[in-house]
Design a protein around this motif. Structure first.
Motif, PDB file in Angstrom:
ATOM      1  N   LEU A 157       0.782  -1.154   0.207  1.00 51.82           N
ATOM      2  CA  LEU A 157      -0.021  -0.094  -0.048  1.00 51.82           C
ATOM      3  C   LEU A 157       0.826   1.408   0.061  1.00 51.82           C
ATOM      4  CD1 LEU A 157      -2.955  -0.623   2.577  1.00 51.82           C
ATOM      5  CD2 LEU A 157      -2.817  -0.478  -0.248  1.00 51.82           C
ATOM      6  N   ILE A 158       2.094   1.363   0.564  1.00 51.42           N
ATOM      7  CA  ILE A 158       2.946   2.261   0.673  1.00 51.42           C
ATOM      8  C   ILE A 158       3.635   2.612  -0.927  1.00 51.42           C
ATOM      9  CG2 ILE A 158       5.049   3.291   1.480  1.00 51.42           C
ATOM     10  CD1 ILE A 158       4.236   1.912   4.160  1.00 51.42           C
ATOM     11  N   VAL A 159       4.258   1.413  -1.450  1.00 54.03           N
ATOM     12  CA  VAL A 159       4.951   1.510  -2.750  1.00 54.03           C
ATOM     13  C   VAL A 159       4.040   1.586  -3.963  1.00 54.03           C
ATOM     14  CG1 VAL A 159       6.351  -0.007  -4.172  1.00 54.03           C
ATOM     15  CG2 VAL A 159       6.440   0.010  -1.686  1.00 54.03           C
ATOM     16  N   LEU A 160       2.710   0.897  -3.916  1.00 57.07           N
ATOM     17  CA  LEU A 160       2.020   1.059  -5.109  1.00 57.07           C
ATOM     18  C   LEU A 160       1.731   2.544  -5.405  1.00 57.07           C
ATOM     19  CD1 LEU A 160       0.866  -0.926  -7.343  1.00 57.07           C
ATOM     20  CD2 LEU A 160      -1.179  -1.085  -5.800  1.00 57.07           C
ATOM     21  N   PRO A 161       1.099   3.177  -4.682  1.00 57.90           N
ATOM     22  CA  PRO A 161       0.692   4.641  -5.035  1.00 57.90           C
ATOM     23  C   PRO A 161       1.990   5.372  -5.753  1.00 57.90           C
ATOM     24  CG  PRO A 161      -0.433   4.255  -2.896  1.00 57.90           C
ATOM     25  CD  PRO A 161       0.456   3.098  -3.430  1.00 57.90           C
ATOM     26  N   LEU A 162       2.855   5.179  -5.007  1.00 58.11           N
ATOM     27  CA  LEU A 162       4.312   6.098  -5.467  1.00 58.11           C
ATOM     28  C   LEU A 162       4.674   5.515  -6.957  1.00 58.11           C
ATOM     29  CD1 LEU A 162       6.511   5.950  -2.440  1.00 58.11           C
ATOM     30  CD2 LEU A 162       5.316   7.710  -3.378  1.00 58.11           C
ATOM     31  N   PHE A 163       4.396   4.066  -7.340  1.00 55.86           N
ATOM     32  CA  PHE A 163       4.560   3.616  -8.449  1.00 55.86           C
ATOM     33  C   PHE A 163       3.637   3.970  -9.500  1.00 55.86           C
ATOM     34  CE2 PHE A 163       4.209   0.025 -11.659  1.00 55.86           C
ATOM     35  CZ  PHE A 163       5.464  -0.077 -12.108  1.00 55.86           C
ATOM     36  N   VAL A 164       2.425   4.087  -9.161  1.00 56.84           N
ATOM     37  CA  VAL A 164       1.230   4.614  -9.982  1.00 56.84           C
ATOM     38  C   VAL A 164       1.584   6.181 -10.328  1.00 56.84           C
ATOM     39  CG1 VAL A 164      -1.166   5.153 -10.174  1.00 56.84           C
ATOM     40  CG2 VAL A 164      -0.465   2.766  -9.570  1.00 56.84           C
ATOM     41  N   ALA A 165       1.647   6.943  -9.331  1.00 57.95           N
ATOM     42  CA  ALA A 165       2.028   8.397  -9.586  1.00 57.95           C
ATOM     43  C   ALA A 165       3.276   8.595 -10.469  1.00 57.95           C
ATOM     44  CB  ALA A 165       2.258   8.950  -8.216  1.00 57.95           C
ATOM     45  N   GLY A 166       4.252   7.906 -10.369  1.00 59.88           N
ATOM     46  CA  GLY A 166       5.237   8.053 -11.314  1.00 59.88           C
ATOM     47  C   GLY A 166       5.090   7.456 -12.709  1.00 59.88           C
ATOM     48  N   ILE A 167       4.242   6.657 -12.971  1.00 62.20           N
ATOM     49  CA  ILE A 167       3.758   6.421 -14.251  1.00 62.20           C
ATOM     50  C   ILE A 167       2.795   7.311 -14.918  1.00 62.20           C
ATOM     51  CG2 ILE A 167       2.387   4.614 -15.415  1.00 62.20           C
ATOM     52  CD1 ILE A 167       3.241   2.439 -13.500  1.00 62.20           C
TER      53      ILE A 167
ATOM     54  N   GLY B 287       6.138  25.277 -20.508  1.00 61.03           N
ATOM     55  CA  GLY B 287       6.540  25.049 -19.154  1.00 61.03           C
ATOM     56  C   GLY B 287       5.404  24.495 -18.120  1.00 61.03           C
ATOM     57  N   PHE B 288       5.487  23.444 -17.515  1.00 61.54           N
ATOM     58  CA  PHE B 288       4.664  22.934 -16.390  1.00 61.54           C
ATOM     59  C   PHE B 288       5.435  22.300 -14.930  1.00 61.54           C
ATOM     60  CE2 PHE B 288       5.727  19.298 -18.872  1.00 61.54           C
ATOM     61  CZ  PHE B 288       5.553  18.422 -18.360  1.00 61.54           C
ATOM     62  N   LYS B 289       4.556  22.068 -14.100  1.00 59.91           N
ATOM     63  CA  LYS B 289       5.208  21.784 -12.868  1.00 59.91           C
ATOM     64  C   LYS B 289       5.289  20.218 -12.757  1.00 59.91           C
ATOM     65  CE  LYS B 289       4.488  25.554 -10.378  1.00 59.91           C
ATOM     66  NZ  LYS B 289       4.312  26.350  -9.080  1.00 59.91           N
ATOM     67  N   VAL B 290       6.195  19.479 -12.588  1.00 61.90           N
ATOM     68  CA  VAL B 290       6.123  18.061 -12.311  1.00 61.90           C
ATOM     69  C   VAL B 290       6.842  17.592 -10.796  1.00 61.90           C
ATOM     70  CG1 VAL B 290       6.421  17.299 -14.616  1.00 61.90           C
ATOM     71  CG2 VAL B 290       8.490  17.614 -13.182  1.00 61.90           C
ATOM     72  N   PHE B 291       6.624  16.613 -10.206  1.00 56.51           N
ATOM     73  CA  PHE B 291       6.964  16.130  -8.811  1.00 56.51           C
ATOM     74  C   PHE B 291       8.451  16.042  -8.897  1.00 56.51           C
ATOM     75  CE2 PHE B 291       2.597  14.694  -8.703  1.00 56.51           C
ATOM     76  CZ  PHE B 291       2.101  15.347  -7.600  1.00 56.51           C
ATOM     77  N   ASP B 292       9.155  16.617  -8.171  1.00 57.37           N
ATOM     78  CA  ASP B 292      10.449  16.303  -7.616  1.00 57.37           C
ATOM     79  C   ASP B 292      10.687  15.078  -7.034  1.00 57.37           C
ATOM     80  OD1 ASP B 292      13.153  16.356  -7.789  1.00 57.37           O
ATOM     81  OD2 ASP B 292      13.372  18.266  -6.404  1.00 57.37           O
ATOM     82  N   LEU B 293      10.809  13.928  -7.590  1.00 61.10           N
ATOM     83  CA  LEU B 293      10.896  12.653  -6.871  1.00 61.10           C
ATOM     84  C   LEU B 293      12.451  12.527  -5.974  1.00 61.10           C
ATOM     85  CD1 LEU B 293       9.284  10.271  -9.355  1.00 61.10           C
ATOM     86  CD2 LEU B 293       8.329  11.436  -7.396  1.00 61.10           C
ATOM     87  N   GLY B 294      13.175  13.350  -6.356  1.00 55.24           N
ATOM     88  CA  GLY B 294      14.180  13.313  -5.629  1.00 55.24           C
ATOM     89  C   GLY B 294      14.404  13.854  -4.304  1.00 55.24           C
ATOM     90  N   LYS B 295      13.463  14.558  -3.965  1.00 55.04           N
ATOM     91  CA  LYS B 295      13.427  15.315  -2.687  1.00 55.04           C
ATOM     92  C   LYS B 295      11.818  14.936  -2.229  1.00 55.04           C
ATOM     93  CE  LYS B 295      15.830  19.226  -4.087  1.00 55.04           C
ATOM     94  NZ  LYS B 295      15.838  20.643  -4.291  1.00 55.04           N
ATOM     95  N   LEU B 296      11.585  13.575  -2.198  1.00 54.69           N
ATOM     96  CA  LEU B 296      10.311  12.932  -1.862  1.00 54.69           C
ATOM     97  C   LEU B 296       9.998  12.939  -0.468  1.00 54.69           C
ATOM     98  CD1 LEU B 296       7.628  11.763  -2.778  1.00 54.69           C
ATOM     99  CD2 LEU B 296       8.796   9.605  -2.626  1.00 54.69           C
ATOM    100  N   ASN B 297       8.957  13.651   0.009  1.00 57.26           N
ATOM    101  CA  ASN B 297       8.623  13.464   1.672  1.00 57.26           C
ATOM    102  C   ASN B 297       7.179  13.103   1.897  1.00 57.26           C
ATOM    103  OD1 ASN B 297       8.044  14.138   4.375  1.00 57.26           O
ATOM    104  ND2 ASN B 297       9.341  16.020   4.346  1.00 57.26           N
ATOM    105  N   PHE B 298       7.197  12.003   2.323  1.00 58.66           N
ATOM    106  CA  PHE B 298       6.083  11.147   2.411  1.00 58.66           C
ATOM    107  C   PHE B 298       4.923  11.947   3.333  1.00 58.66           C
ATOM    108  CE2 PHE B 298       3.113   8.011   4.285  1.00 58.66           C
ATOM    109  CZ  PHE B 298       2.602   7.393   3.520  1.00 58.66           C
ATOM    110  N   TRP B 299       5.309  12.800   4.396  1.00 52.84           N
ATOM    111  CA  TRP B 299       4.423  13.267   5.328  1.00 52.84           C
ATOM    112  C   TRP B 299       3.993  14.852   4.529  1.00 52.84           C
ATOM    113  CZ3 TRP B 299       2.235   9.862   8.066  1.00 52.84           C
ATOM    114  CH2 TRP B 299       2.996   8.927   8.509  1.00 52.84           C
TER     115      TRP B 299
END
Length: 140
Positions: free
Chosen positions: A23-33, A110-122
């Motif tokens: 449940l923790i890993v799957l949403p991150l994977f889907v969000a990345g896709i 230009g558009f905004k994307v998630f910076d997965l290098g600075k991911l903070n779960f909370w």
């Protein structure tokens, strides 16, 4: 030789732990896709718009202002919807392609994307501004 048998005594919680981890890993994977697919769609749309503008200029059918209007109309009608304030259409450049005269049209967005290098779960993932640029040359 000893037979090593694994006792199955306290394994009732193993499935629950595996489920919680997934449940923790799957949403991150889907969000990345989804994020990667969105970036890819934006690049394809930029390329299509630049190709359309270069074709219009190369065939001498329209003026520069009409070409920009056509590209803006292309972005407004299609999906995904683009924020037109972030679309930049550069002035077409006249280029020589072999013996042919052509035009180079550059479109950027230009558009905004998630910076997965600075991911903070909370706190959530910070967003960074990315600019994609597509240039197309068409000669006739």
């Amino acid at each position: 030789m000893k037979n090593i048998l694994i006792k199955s005594g306290n394994r009732k919680g193993q499935a629950l732990v595996e489920f919680v981890i997934s449940l923790i890993v799957l949403p991150l994977f889907v969000a990345g896709i989804i994020s990667f697919a969105r970036m890819h769609i934006v690049r394809i749309r930029l390329h299509q718009a630049a190709r359309h503008g270069a074709f219009l200029m190369a065939t001498n059918r329209v003026s520069e202002s009409t070409m920009k209007t056509e590209i803006n109309k292309f972005f407004e009608e299609g999906y995904p919807k683009f924020d037109m304030s972030k679309v930049k259409i550069n002035k077409p450049e006249e280029v020589q392609v072999g013996m042919l005269k052509g035009y180079k049209v550059t479109v950027s967005y230009g558009f905004k994307v998630f910076d997965l290098g600075k991911l903070n779960f909370w706190k959530g993932s910070p967003k960074i501004e990315k600019t994609y640029k597509e240039s197309v040359v068409c000669a006739r």
